[in-house]
Design a protein around this motif. Sequence first.
Motif, PDB file in Angstrom:
ATOM      1  N   GLY A 232       0.743  -1.182   0.012  1.00 28.88           N
ATOM      2  CA  GLY A 232       0.042   0.036  -0.158  1.00 28.88           C
ATOM      3  C   GLY A 232       0.937   1.202  -0.138  1.00 28.88           C
ATOM      4  N   ILE A 233       1.186   1.610  -0.988  1.00 29.18           N
ATOM      5  CA  ILE A 233       1.863   2.951  -1.172  1.00 29.18           C
ATOM      6  C   ILE A 233       1.404   4.111  -0.490  1.00 29.18           C
ATOM      7  CG2 ILE A 233       1.013   3.545  -3.612  1.00 29.18           C
ATOM      8  CD1 ILE A 233       3.801   4.402  -4.396  1.00 29.18           C
ATOM      9  N   LEU A 234       0.172   4.269  -0.744  1.00 24.46           N
ATOM     10  CA  LEU A 234      -0.479   5.457   0.205  1.00 24.46           C
ATOM     11  C   LEU A 234      -0.493   5.407   1.441  1.00 24.46           C
ATOM     12  CD1 LEU A 234      -3.780   5.767  -2.155  1.00 24.46           C
ATOM     13  CD2 LEU A 234      -1.854   7.104  -2.209  1.00 24.46           C
ATOM     14  N   SER A 235      -0.483   4.292   2.014  1.00 21.82           N
ATOM     15  CA  SER A 235      -0.271   3.996   3.599  1.00 21.82           C
ATOM     16  C   SER A 235       1.279   4.125   3.975  1.00 21.82           C
ATOM     17  CB  SER A 235      -0.644   2.586   4.035  1.00 21.82           C
ATOM     18  OG  SER A 235      -1.922   2.543   3.922  1.00 21.82           O
ATOM     19  N   ILE A 236       2.145   3.727   2.968  1.00 25.06           N
ATOM     20  CA  ILE A 236       3.621   3.659   3.348  1.00 25.06           C
ATOM     21  C   ILE A 236       4.060   5.233   3.317  1.00 25.06           C
ATOM     22  CG2 ILE A 236       5.770   3.316   2.413  1.00 25.06           C
ATOM     23  CD1 ILE A 236       4.781   0.714   1.499  1.00 25.06           C
ATOM     24  N   PHE A 237       3.347   5.836   2.405  1.00 22.59           N
ATOM     25  CA  PHE A 237       3.983   7.463   2.382  1.00 22.59           C
ATOM     26  C   PHE A 237       3.328   8.347   3.109  1.00 22.59           C
ATOM     27  CE2 PHE A 237       4.982   7.827  -2.816  1.00 22.59           C
ATOM     28  CZ  PHE A 237       5.917   7.023  -2.591  1.00 22.59           C
ATOM     29  N   SER A 238       1.963   8.003   3.750  1.00 20.67           N
ATOM     30  CA  SER A 238       1.293   8.491   4.741  1.00 20.67           C
ATOM     31  C   SER A 238       2.011   8.523   5.861  1.00 20.67           C
ATOM     32  CB  SER A 238      -0.046   8.125   4.751  1.00 20.67           C
ATOM     33  OG  SER A 238      -0.859   8.391   3.510  1.00 20.67           O
ATOM     34  N   THR A 239       2.291   7.147   6.352  1.00 19.32           N
ATOM     35  CA  THR A 239       3.183   7.049   7.745  1.00 19.32           C
ATOM     36  C   THR A 239       4.521   7.774   7.528  1.00 19.32           C
ATOM     37  OG1 THR A 239       1.979   4.947   7.828  1.00 19.32           O
ATOM     38  CG2 THR A 239       3.863   5.321   9.159  1.00 19.32           C
ATOM     39  N   TYR A 304      -2.087  16.896   3.386  1.00 25.59           N
ATOM     40  CA  TYR A 304      -1.482  16.888   5.119  1.00 25.59           C
ATOM     41  C   TYR A 304      -1.136  18.225   5.351  1.00 25.59           C
ATOM     42  CZ  TYR A 304      -1.938  11.754   4.787  1.00 25.59           C
ATOM     43  OH  TYR A 304      -2.436  10.370   4.729  1.00 25.59           O
ATOM     44  N   GLU A 305      -0.771  18.983   4.362  1.00 22.54           N
ATOM     45  CA  GLU A 305       0.010  20.421   4.564  1.00 22.54           C
ATOM     46  C   GLU A 305       1.169  20.222   5.521  1.00 22.54           C
ATOM     47  OE1 GLU A 305      -3.167  22.579   6.576  1.00 22.54           O
ATOM     48  OE2 GLU A 305      -4.116  23.074   4.453  1.00 22.54           O
ATOM     49  N   LEU A 306       1.997  19.217   4.927  1.00 19.30           N
ATOM     50  CA  LEU A 306       3.071  19.052   5.565  1.00 19.30           C
ATOM     51  C   LEU A 306       4.289  19.009   4.542  1.00 19.30           C
ATOM     52  CD1 LEU A 306       1.863  16.140   8.176  1.00 19.30           C
ATOM     53  CD2 LEU A 306       2.750  18.638   8.860  1.00 19.30           C
ATOM     54  N   ASP A 344      -8.349  12.640  -7.065  1.00 17.88           N
ATOM     55  CA  ASP A 344      -8.284  13.390  -5.858  1.00 17.88           C
ATOM     56  C   ASP A 344      -9.290  13.346  -5.239  1.00 17.88           C
ATOM     57  OD1 ASP A 344      -6.772  16.265  -5.917  1.00 17.88           O
ATOM     58  OD2 ASP A 344      -8.959  16.966  -5.605  1.00 17.88           O
ATOM     59  N   LYS A 345     -10.501  13.328  -5.429  1.00 20.55           N
ATOM     60  CA  LYS A 345     -11.600  12.917  -4.277  1.00 20.55           C
ATOM     61  C   LYS A 345     -11.272  12.103  -3.376  1.00 20.55           C
ATOM     62  CE  LYS A 345     -16.403  11.728  -3.916  1.00 20.55           C
ATOM     63  NZ  LYS A 345     -17.753  11.291  -5.044  1.00 20.55           N
ATOM     64  N   GLY A 346     -10.894  10.969  -3.754  1.00 21.45           N
ATOM     65  CA  GLY A 346     -10.383   9.669  -2.918  1.00 21.45           C
ATOM     66  C   GLY A 346      -9.337  10.008  -1.823  1.00 21.45           C
ATOM     67  N   ILE A 347      -8.443  10.928  -2.604  1.00 23.55           N
ATOM     68  CA  ILE A 347      -7.099  11.170  -1.836  1.00 23.55           C
ATOM     69  C   ILE A 347      -7.573  12.209  -0.582  1.00 23.55           C
ATOM     70  CG2 ILE A 347      -5.084  12.519  -1.519  1.00 23.55           C
ATOM     71  CD1 ILE A 347      -4.451   9.434  -2.518  1.00 23.55           C
ATOM     72  N   GLN A 348      -8.421  13.329  -0.838  1.00 23.06           N
ATOM     73  CA  GLN A 348      -9.023  13.805   0.363  1.00 23.06           C
ATOM     74  C   GLN A 348      -9.758  13.148   1.434  1.00 23.06           C
ATOM     75  OE1 GLN A 348     -10.818  17.710  -0.839  1.00 23.06           O
ATOM     76  NE2 GLN A 348     -10.676  17.438  -2.947  1.00 23.06           N
ATOM     77  N   ALA A 349     -10.427  12.245   0.989  1.00 27.32           N
ATOM     78  CA  ALA A 349     -11.238  11.380   1.965  1.00 27.32           C
ATOM     79  C   ALA A 349     -10.305  10.645   2.472  1.00 27.32           C
ATOM     80  CB  ALA A 349     -12.244  10.599   1.265  1.00 27.32           C
ATOM     81  N   PHE A 350      -9.113  10.013   2.038  1.00 25.62           N
ATOM     82  CA  PHE A 350      -8.296   9.073   2.996  1.00 25.62           C
ATOM     83  C   PHE A 350      -7.262  10.073   3.848  1.00 25.62           C
ATOM     84  CE2 PHE A 350      -3.755   7.612   2.394  1.00 25.62           C
ATOM     85  CZ  PHE A 350      -4.137   6.467   3.314  1.00 25.62           C
ATOM     86  N   THR A 351      -6.997  11.170   3.354  1.00 21.90           N
ATOM     87  CA  THR A 351      -6.040  12.038   4.229  1.00 21.90           C
ATOM     88  C   THR A 351      -6.994  12.638   5.296  1.00 21.90           C
ATOM     89  OG1 THR A 351      -6.230  13.756   2.503  1.00 21.90           O
ATOM     90  CG2 THR A 351      -4.193  12.432   2.387  1.00 21.90           C
ATOM     91  N   GLY A 352      -8.171  12.999   5.055  1.00 18.30           N
ATOM     92  CA  GLY A 352      -9.030  13.400   6.046  1.00 18.30           C
ATOM     93  C   GLY A 352      -9.010  12.402   7.132  1.00 18.30           C
ATOM     94  N   TRP A 353      -9.243  11.122   7.017  1.00 16.80           N
ATOM     95  CA  TRP A 353      -9.372   9.968   7.511  1.00 16.80           C
ATOM     96  C   TRP A 353      -8.098   9.684   8.530  1.00 16.80           C
ATOM     97  CZ3 TRP A 353      -6.333   5.222   7.407  1.00 16.80           C
ATOM     98  CH2 TRP A 353      -7.008   4.164   8.407  1.00 16.80           C
ATOM     99  N   VAL A 354      -6.930   9.687   7.873  1.00 13.84           N
ATOM    100  CA  VAL A 354      -5.376   9.581   8.422  1.00 13.84           C
ATOM    101  C   VAL A 354      -5.386  10.863   9.457  1.00 13.84           C
ATOM    102  CG1 VAL A 354      -3.015   9.611   7.993  1.00 13.84           C
ATOM    103  CG2 VAL A 354      -4.724   8.574   6.379  1.00 13.84           C
ATOM    104  N   ASN A 355      -5.820  12.095   9.310  1.00 15.16           N
ATOM    105  CA  ASN A 355      -5.528  13.013  10.203  1.00 15.16           C
ATOM    106  C   ASN A 355      -6.126  12.672  11.264  1.00 15.16           C
ATOM    107  OD1 ASN A 355      -3.845  14.471   8.645  1.00 15.16           O
ATOM    108  ND2 ASN A 355      -5.448  15.606   7.589  1.00 15.16           N
TER     109      ASN A 355
END
Length: 378
Positions: A232-239, A304-306, A344-355
Amino acid sequence: MKNILITGGAGFIGSNIALKLIDKGFKVTVLDNLSPQIHGDNPENTSPLYRNIINKVKFIEGSVTSKEDWINALENQDAIIHLAAETGTGQSMYEIKKYIDVNIGGTAMMLDFLANNAHQVKKVIIASSRAIYGEGKYNCTKHGIVYPVEREDKDMESGDFSCKCPLCKKNVELLPTSEDSKIHPTSVYGITKQNQEQLVLTVCKSLNIAAVSYRYQNVYGPGQSLSNPYTGILSIFSTRIKNGNEINIFEDGKETRDFVFIEDIAQATILGLEKEEANGKVYNVGTGVATDVITVANTLAKYYELEVPIQVSGNYRLGDIRHNFADISKIKSDLGFEPQWDFDKGIQAFTGWVNEQEIPVDKYELSIEEMKNKGLYK
């Protein structure tokens, strides 16, 4: 069909499908081993996926490699959604027996039971993967449609990550991969998914059980494991980003994947359960859009604004493919499936949850060290 067994039903895909089936009036049984790599050491506290379903399904903690667990789980079931599997291409290249035992052995045990015992199962849905295609479909200006073989270590070492025509060795142009494309996986994981699909379609046909295979693309969304560094590249990058660590982008960052949101995966899977038009068929499930890894990293950092260093390193993993995105015209035509979530819509939902989640420990470097020690990471 009202009683549905979901193997791996406490996982990311399975738990989402389970909740949607419950909302539609199905009775759901889940067989899952609650792997610590996905759910943590104390799932009741560390796994939101498990907590989401625990009081809503009949839950059986067990393994698809156990005959007794299959006997228990299959009682009074009308259909099986078989998702339980070891996942991750990189890890599969050195945990070979584990992947074979769970993915192929577990599927064989299920089919053996169906072939030799009384039951009421009428349909089996098997989770296959885009990994079975290896490199997907390409066009060569000289030879037309071609299917490149695994890229050479010596080429990638010199910084040439492109796919070549297997006949003239010239660079080729990426095309969407359709279901009739060549099957030639480049990882142990891909081989096991190919075998699972073939076993289910072949045996179920002989038993007069309807079977459907879904070749999922890169699935993502709220709820996926943030602590598993192997998939899961999105999870790896997010972490990495949430821990303030550098993002290491493999190759030249232009490699692409078809990222499909979990809601669309659940929708497609349930269509296959409910529609007879799906019986005996295989389907790609994706968006039909290729997104490169640099775009993934930059989009995550934006939402993530990081700010963290994003380094295109030229590193690579043996067994990785360069590109793959799905031709989804077949599932659109047969089942009326339409993806509802663009990237783009999916990433917004995903990053909102991760936050909203506790920042997990970043185990990425440990996973890289493992692959280095096995000679799989360059």
